[in-house]
Design a protein around this motif. Structure first.
Motif, PDB file in Angstrom:
ATOM      1  N   CYS B 169       0.819  -1.225   0.000  1.00  0.00           N
ATOM      2  CA  CYS B 169       0.000   0.000   0.000  1.00  0.00           C
ATOM      3  C   CYS B 169       0.852   1.275   0.000  1.00  0.00           C
ATOM      4  O   CYS B 169       0.506   2.247  -0.659  1.00  0.00           O
ATOM      5  N   CYS B 172       2.177   1.862  -3.356  1.00  0.00           N
ATOM      6  CA  CYS B 172       1.045   2.119  -4.249  1.00  0.00           C
ATOM      7  C   CYS B 172       0.595   3.574  -4.112  1.00  0.00           C
ATOM      8  O   CYS B 172       0.355   4.259  -5.104  1.00  0.00           O
ATOM      9  N   CYS B 179      -6.852   3.336  -5.935  1.00  0.00           N
ATOM     10  CA  CYS B 179      -6.959   2.106  -5.164  1.00  0.00           C
ATOM     11  C   CYS B 179      -7.954   1.148  -5.823  1.00  0.00           C
ATOM     12  O   CYS B 179      -9.076   1.522  -6.141  1.00  0.00           O
ATOM     13  N   CYS B 187      -7.750  -6.679  -2.600  1.00  0.00           N
ATOM     14  CA  CYS B 187      -6.329  -6.378  -2.694  1.00  0.00           C
ATOM     15  C   CYS B 187      -5.658  -6.735  -1.372  1.00  0.00           C
ATOM     16  O   CYS B 187      -6.126  -6.344  -0.309  1.00  0.00           O
TER      17      CYS B 187
HETATM   18  S1  SF4 Z   1      -4.755  -0.785  -4.514  1.00  0.00           S
HETATM   19 FE1  SF4 Z   1      -5.360   0.075  -2.555  1.00  0.00          FE
HETATM   20  S2  SF4 Z   1      -5.293  -1.651  -1.117  1.00  0.00           S
HETATM   21 FE2  SF4 Z   1      -4.151  -2.235  -2.938  1.00  0.00          FE
HETATM   22  S3  SF4 Z   1      -2.044  -1.729  -2.522  1.00  0.00           S
HETATM   23 FE3  SF4 Z   1      -2.915   0.016  -3.569  1.00  0.00          FE
HETATM   24  S4  SF4 Z   1      -3.636   1.348  -1.963  1.00  0.00           S
HETATM   25 FE4  SF4 Z   1      -3.291  -0.663  -1.030  1.00  0.00          FE
END
Ligand code: SF4
Ligand code: SF4
Ligand code: SF4
Lengths: 424, 249
Positions: B169, B172, B179, B187
């Motif tokens: 996360c 990311c 997200c 996820c």
């Molecule tokens: S998509 Fe959302 S839950 Fe998945 S790693 Fe990225 S921020 Fe985290």
């Protein structure tokens, strides 16, 4: 040559996976000759049982590190055909580009990393990178482009992320597509250099009449789906794949063997070239002419040349398709679907040859039964019989142990076997 | 090689594949852009997939794949005896990886399904560290190219590699990625160790944990959120079990 010869190569180098070559010559006669596959199986057909179709292409990609994109595509296609899902046009095109990127990457890896050292008398590509800076540059350009194209259309080269049942998770943005076109245009001259580099290497003079099996192209050189054809005149529908593969078990191999009209058959770049020559891109035909390659080849060593021809084909077709994508609406990348009890077959031409996935799916959308027939698995029997014929010829020509060993290894390598994949 | 004016010896390395797809070895080979520099730091003496050189004097051994036969276990022990440093590379070697999915069925049924009455040498799926001691585990399915390079540089310089402790996360969000939770996907990014640059969520696929658990991962709260969002237990379990990444040993 009356001195007994005993060749045993355990875990042949510069091929993917584990295989042994065994040759025994007594009183000038071939006493034993075998291509043994000793890879440990992972049992993918069992792992798939009970898995949701959503996760299926993600798992089957892991059958093979080199042709993971092909596995994911065959897998998704089998499910889509079973559930009668029509995938959006732009997704079809983008999938073919992912496929082309893989073919280019896989052929380049084979030619530069696995084959070239045999002709330059080195153990590996590592010293070549030092001694032949231009070859290093060519390798980096071609493989680099293939990696960047895979990243864009599959998420990464090994184990694609974007291929899903119904289409793709996304299609690259127009700006990214335009940048890749520039990259592609800068790569084409290096493909020409690759051909100039390989052309002077004399491929061993050997031939054994062989049946070649591939997809049958209609208006395009085939890569994804369609009828199945053999050079001996067999033609079957995609769903009828078992009539084409006829797998059987032999006791010296953990991979199954296959046969059709003869004791063995071959798949791969040479099979595609022989069966679909007319459909090659004009620029690829030019390469074939340059290498003096005409359809109807029965020399397995020339698979190396057929791969060069295909590299040129995929890069030019890549360019055409990416131009179409740039000019079209690419917002729709996947179709939705409902699950039901059904079964389906998906066929693609992986870099090493025709690949089949079959699934029976239950009413909850889980895999009940799976069958994957791998290109190298289909080639093993042919490699085995080629090896026999080659060694017999070499005995007749009074070749010594060293030369027999060298050529036997080169023969197996020419098939570009992907052994862990074949055992799966 | 020279580093800060000090000449360092080129360590000899071997790369060995066991039960896996060879995708991790391929990540090493497919890093062509930096291959020359990387191979300038080390001497490759045993790497069957790309070289016919087969020497036994390697100092660092990279092990790909899980161990599924006694023969493999024996070979692995021999490698351990020779190597000063042993690195397990990829989910198969570190976690058992996808291979572990066959463990849901009795072994004799597994063989029968594929080979009928034919006998085949296969056993339970074991991680490398279940057989020998492991000095470093490089996670991923497949391993990441830059992380492999980073690790090699550390080993050559004799610096202990520190892998990220935080979850996917974090990477990311650093990439300002939207997200995938908000797109209705599962996820596992909140509980999975970072280091892959969130490559799956960036490509609109929920993370499914190939790099194993992050430190202090809060499973309870993730499970709560997943249930709240209406994902079935079965659906969640399939993701969590995929690489055998969260089995807790
Ligand atoms: S998509 Fe959302 S839950 Fe998945 S790693 Fe990225 S921020 Fe985290
Ligand atoms: S970890 Fe993944 S990429 Fe590496 S060998 Fe295993 S299945 Fe292949
Ligand atoms: S996002 Fe998750 S599944 Fe994807 S590579 Fe990273 S850790 Fe592995």
């Amino acid at each position: 040559m009356d001195i007994p010869v005993n060749i045993k190569i355990d875990h042949l180098a510069r091929v993917e996976g584990h295989g042994n070559i065994k040759i025994r010559i007594e009183n000038g006669k071939l006493a034993e000759c075998a291509w043994e596959v000793v890879e440990t199986p992972r049992f993918f057909e069992v792992m798939l049982k009970g898995l949701s179709i959503e996760m299926t292409p993600l798992l089957t990609a892991r059958i093979c590190g080199i042709c993971s994109i092909s596995h994911a595509l065959a897998s998704a296609r089998a499910i889509e055909r079973a559930l009668k899902i029509e995938i959006p046009k732009p997704a079809q095109k983008a999938r073919l580009l992912a496929k082309h990127a893989e073919t280019l990457q896989s052929h380049a890896l084979h030619l530069f990393f696995l084959v070239a050292p045999d002709f330059l008398n080195t153990d590996s590509v590592i010293p070549i990178m030092e001694t032949h800076p231009q070859v290093a540059e060519t390798t980096i350009r071609i493989k680099g482009f293939a990696n960047r194209a895979s990243d864009l259309f599959a998420g990464r080269t090994t184990h694609p992320i974007v291929i899903k049942v119904g289409g793709l998770t996304q299609i690259p943005r127009k700006r990214q597509l335009r940048e890749l076109v520039k990259d592609l245009d800068a790569t084409i001259p290096y493909l020409q250099k690759a051909i100039d580099f390989f052309k002077p290497f004399k491929m061993p003079d050997f031939a054994r009449e062989t049946e070649f099996v591939s997809l049958k192209g209609v208006d395009k050189y085939p890569f994804i789906g369609g009828d199945l054809v053999s050079s001996d005149g067999v033609c079957k529908k995609e769903d009828d794949y078992r009539a084409m593969t006829n797998e059987y078990i032999v006791d010296f191999s953990t991979s199954k063997f296959s046969s059709l009209s003869r004791e063995s058959f071959a798949v791969g770049a040479l099979a595609r070239f022989n069966n679909n020559y007319d459909l090659l891109h004009p620029m690829a035909k030019e390469v074939a002419e340059n290498l003096n390659l005409k359809p109807g080849i029965h020399n397995p060593f020339l698979c190396n040349h057929a791969q060069l021809v295909e590299c040129m084909h995929v890069i030019y077709e890549f360019r055409e398709i990416i131009a179409e994508l740039i000019d079209s609406d690419t917002s729709e990348c996947a179709s939705s679907y409902n699950v039901k009890k059904c079964e389906g077959v998906g066929v693609v031409e992986a870099p090493r040859g025709i690949l089949y996935h079959y699934y029976r799916i239950d009413e909850a959308g889980k895999i009940e039964k799976a069958d994957c027939v791998i290109p190298t698995g289909q080639n093993h029997a042919n490699i085995h019989y080629d090896l026999h014929a080659l060694v017999e010829e070499l005995i007749e020509q009074n070749k010594d142990e060293k030369e027999i060993t060298r050529l036997a290894q080169m023969l197996v390598r020419a098939y570009d076997p992907c052994i862990s994949c074949s055992v799966h | 090689m020279k580093y800060l004016g000090i000449t360092l010896a080129k360590p000899k390395i071997g790369v060995f594949g066991f039960t896996g797809c060879e995708g991790c070895q391929l990540q090493i080979a497919n890093n062509e852009e930096n291959l020359k520099d990387l191979f300038g730091l080390i001497e490759v003496v045993n790497f069957r997939e790309i070289s016919s050189e087969k020497r036994g004097d390697y100092e660092i051994a990279f092990i790909e794949g899980s161990i599924t036969t006694e023969k493999e276990a024996k070979n692995l022990k021999n490698i351990r005896e020779q190597a000063g440093i042993l690195v397990a590379i990829g989910a198969c070697a570190c976690l058992g990886g996808v291979n572990n999915m066959k463990s849901r069925f009795p072994l004799q049924d597994v063989v029968k399904e594929v080979y009928g009455a034919h006998s085949i040498d296969t056993g339970p799926v074991r991680k490398v560290r279940e057989i020998v001691s492991v000095d470093v585990e490089l996670p991923g399915c497949p391993i990441s190219k830059p992380e492999f390079e980073w690790l090699v540089r550390h080993l050559v310089l004799g610096i202990e590699p520190q892998f990220p402790k935080y979850p996917v996360c974090v990477e990311c969000k650093q990439r300002l990625n939207s997200c995938v939770f908000d797109m209705g996907m599962i996820c596992l990014g909140p509980v999975t160790r970072a280091g892959c640059d969130a490559v799956c969520p960036r490509n609109r696929l929920g993370c499914w944990g190939c790099r194993g658990s992050s430190e202090e991962a809060n499973f309870e709260s993730l499970m709560e959120i997943l249930r709240e969002k209406g994902f079935s237990e079965e659906h969640i379990a399939e993701r969590i079990q995929f690489f055998n990444a969260f089995s807790g040993n």
